[in-house]
Scaffold this active site. Sequence first.
Site, PDB file in Angstrom:
ATOM      1  CG  ASP A 123      43.090  40.500  33.340  1.00  0.00           C
ATOM      2  OD1 ASP A 123      42.222  39.639  33.056  1.00  0.00           O
ATOM      3  OD2 ASP A 123      43.493  40.667  34.514  1.00  0.00           O
TER       4      ASP A 123
HETATM    5  C1  BGC Z   1      41.507  38.312  36.119  1.00  0.00           C
HETATM    6  C2  BGC Z   1      42.378  37.323  35.392  1.00  0.00           C
HETATM    7  C3  BGC Z   1      41.548  36.191  34.856  1.00  0.00           C
HETATM    8  C4  BGC Z   1      40.482  36.763  33.960  1.00  0.00           C
HETATM    9  C5  BGC Z   1      39.637  35.705  33.296  1.00  0.00           C
HETATM   10  C6  BGC Z   1      40.311  38.727  35.295  1.00  0.00           C
HETATM   11  O1  BGC Z   1      39.404  39.456  36.043  1.00  0.00           O
HETATM   12  O2  BGC Z   1      42.278  39.427  36.474  1.00  0.00           O
HETATM   13  O3  BGC Z   1      43.370  36.846  36.247  1.00  0.00           O
HETATM   14  O4  BGC Z   1      42.365  35.263  34.189  1.00  0.00           O
HETATM   15  O5  BGC Z   1      39.660  37.616  34.738  1.00  0.00           O
HETATM   16  O6  BGC Z   1      38.841  35.042  34.196  1.00  0.00           O
END
Ligand code: BGC
Length: 731
Positions: free
Chosen positions: A270
């Site tokens: 993530d």
């Molecule tokens: C979130 C994810 C997301 C990623 C990209 C993160 O802060 O937890 O769910 O896909 O950002 O935008």
Amino acid sequence: MLLSRLRRLSLFASLICGACTSAFAADVNDEMIDHLISQMTIEEKVGQLTMASADSQFDWPALARGEIGSVLNYATPYAAADVLSRAKSRLGIPLLVALDVIHGYRTIFPVPLADAASFDPDVTYRSARISAEEARSVGIALTFAPMVDLARDPRWGRMVEGSGEDPTLASIFSAARVRGFRDGGLGTTVKHFAGYGAAEAGRDYNSVEMSEAQLRDLYLPSYHAAIDAGAEMVMTAFVAVGGIPATANQHLLRDILRRDWGFDGVVVSDLHAIREMLYHGTVRDEHEAMLQAFRAGVDIDMDDGIYQKYLPEAVRTGEIAMSAVDQSVRRVLQLKARLGLFRQQPIDPAAADAKLLSPGARQAARELARKTFVLLQNQSSTLPISPSVKKIAVIGGLAASRPDQHGPDAADGHNLDAITLVEGLQARYKGKAEVAYAEACEMHCHRIEGFDAAIELARQSDYIVLALGEPRDMTGEAGSRADLRLPGHQTELVELLAKLGKPIALVLFNGRALALEDVPSHVGAILIAWYPGSEGGNALADVLSGDVSPSGKLPVSFPKTTGQVPITYNHLPTGRPAMANDFFTSKYVDTQIGPLYAFGFGMSYSDFKLGLPKLANDRVGPDDVLTFSIDVTNTGDMAADEVIQLYTHQQIGMRSRPVRELKAFQRVALKPGETKQVTLKLPVQDLSYTDQDGSRILEAGTFDFWVGDSSEATDGGQFVVTDGRHVMAVK
Ligand code: BGC
């Protein structure tokens, strides 16, 4: 040269792709991929393991050198086309453009929690499919969805992105979303692996502590279902599970995901989760964070740049084997091939943009949204709005706020595209009734200066539609709440309006369960609208006016008061089950037992009569399928849908079994006076659960069952599983 050879080979591959096993038709085969890998420098390889986000730090020269394999957050058609056109890999390896396409790309559909409230997986399939078609048409090839984290504590703001508290519902919806995205042309990412929704106290990013049994029985099934449905990518979670950050968690990523489930797709961290291990306090520096993440099986580093910085050197010094890097690169290239990126043609963003938000997509958004609204209360038939009403007062900022129709994570949704509740009602009642609007207070309702004007408008009207709830910035990532009541002074507004003695329909915009005990006695009707999407206002007008009956059911239990959470229908029993007149039982001294509105509950404008449930065979073996049936009659005077739900309970187990578990459900459409027989099938193996060693065990014994219209269904019976066994051995 190589590129043109690949193009020729890819044409060949597309001709033979009848034999491909993947969800998509790969345009480059494994032999070609291995050939590519043999030509790549270590920097180019690590580039394929590097995903970079659109921001001012973006390293355009690295993109031009082919050292960034994938990007995120190039959200508009123009931005996507631009980044695609600037990616120049020496070897012709295409760039992967990914985005959080969560509940729509340009056309915004209801949020995923709302979809789950439809109890109709086709709703989420269609929403995902159209979202994918739109996103793919502008060059986005992969979505960071579905988010399948079970959310059992509504303080956690990301409950809005998932399917609620139940593993069966979440699994069915996860798989349907994967299929919808795939059929619309997008690759999918199951996230966040694993257990992110169990962040302690519902506070986002907080640590997770849970038993292996709870992890496997409750939290893992929805990820597994999405992977079985063909999800290509898995995203790790921000949280530490049992003290080990999910992004370096060998048990989750190696033992469960790769070994037990055989997942051979791509694992991505993530956003910045590799670097955040420094704050978890499990690594000394970035280099160690890289080692731990890579060794646990994270193929792609999302926007930390840590693989880029440290991985080439680690290969040179022998800390990481080149073959391990090649394996990760192979997975990434296989994904790109499956998504057809090697043969993707340049996209004209203006032409693609012009086709988005088509009338068909809007119509679908309206139809699907209607199925997601949940009617929680309807005293004296407050809803639908009577045709005799001549002046409707619409009160509350959320009724006129375009972004709040969309809700959080609205991808490329343009605020101007959203139809608000006020607009929807004005269009529906044109020439029939006057629809006037007063804001009363700004969205968070901290200021009450506007109350007087709103009350005056209500006084002059004969019906009040009151739009309250959470503005979208109170939900989603980092949107944890410590207090689940209506925000600010909203409850006071309800009380003041109630004094006028006019019919009030309360329409709530929210992305989680709320604690509403102060509200029901002041209003006639309560309708949960969630965040209904681009066509939200029209869909709400369809339902408030009675053109369509509400038919949604709660995918999460609504507590009376915040202190009850987590409160879930499928909790484990205690040695002292709650009893109102027995002090030393499991309850609170300052609130009544149970939720305010139960999981699976939702009303209709029509009435339904349910017959007694029947079970074809009440003694079954492990390979049998139980068949339940029930007659449902629409005894009201309008066409409407009902959702029939099957719950079971294993009376005795080696571990306590939940007091009830949803096992199957079906939505059924009935005309007035019509009766249909609903049949629900349950493979006996679905009664298995996790043994201490991680295997799945089915135990012989007696089970209770109930069939009805909510988790509080009372009609049912019992059946016996005659012999048990391990149904899935541990590997
Ligand atoms: C979130 C994810 C997301 C990623 C990209 C993160 O802060 O937890 O769910 O896909 O950002 O935008």
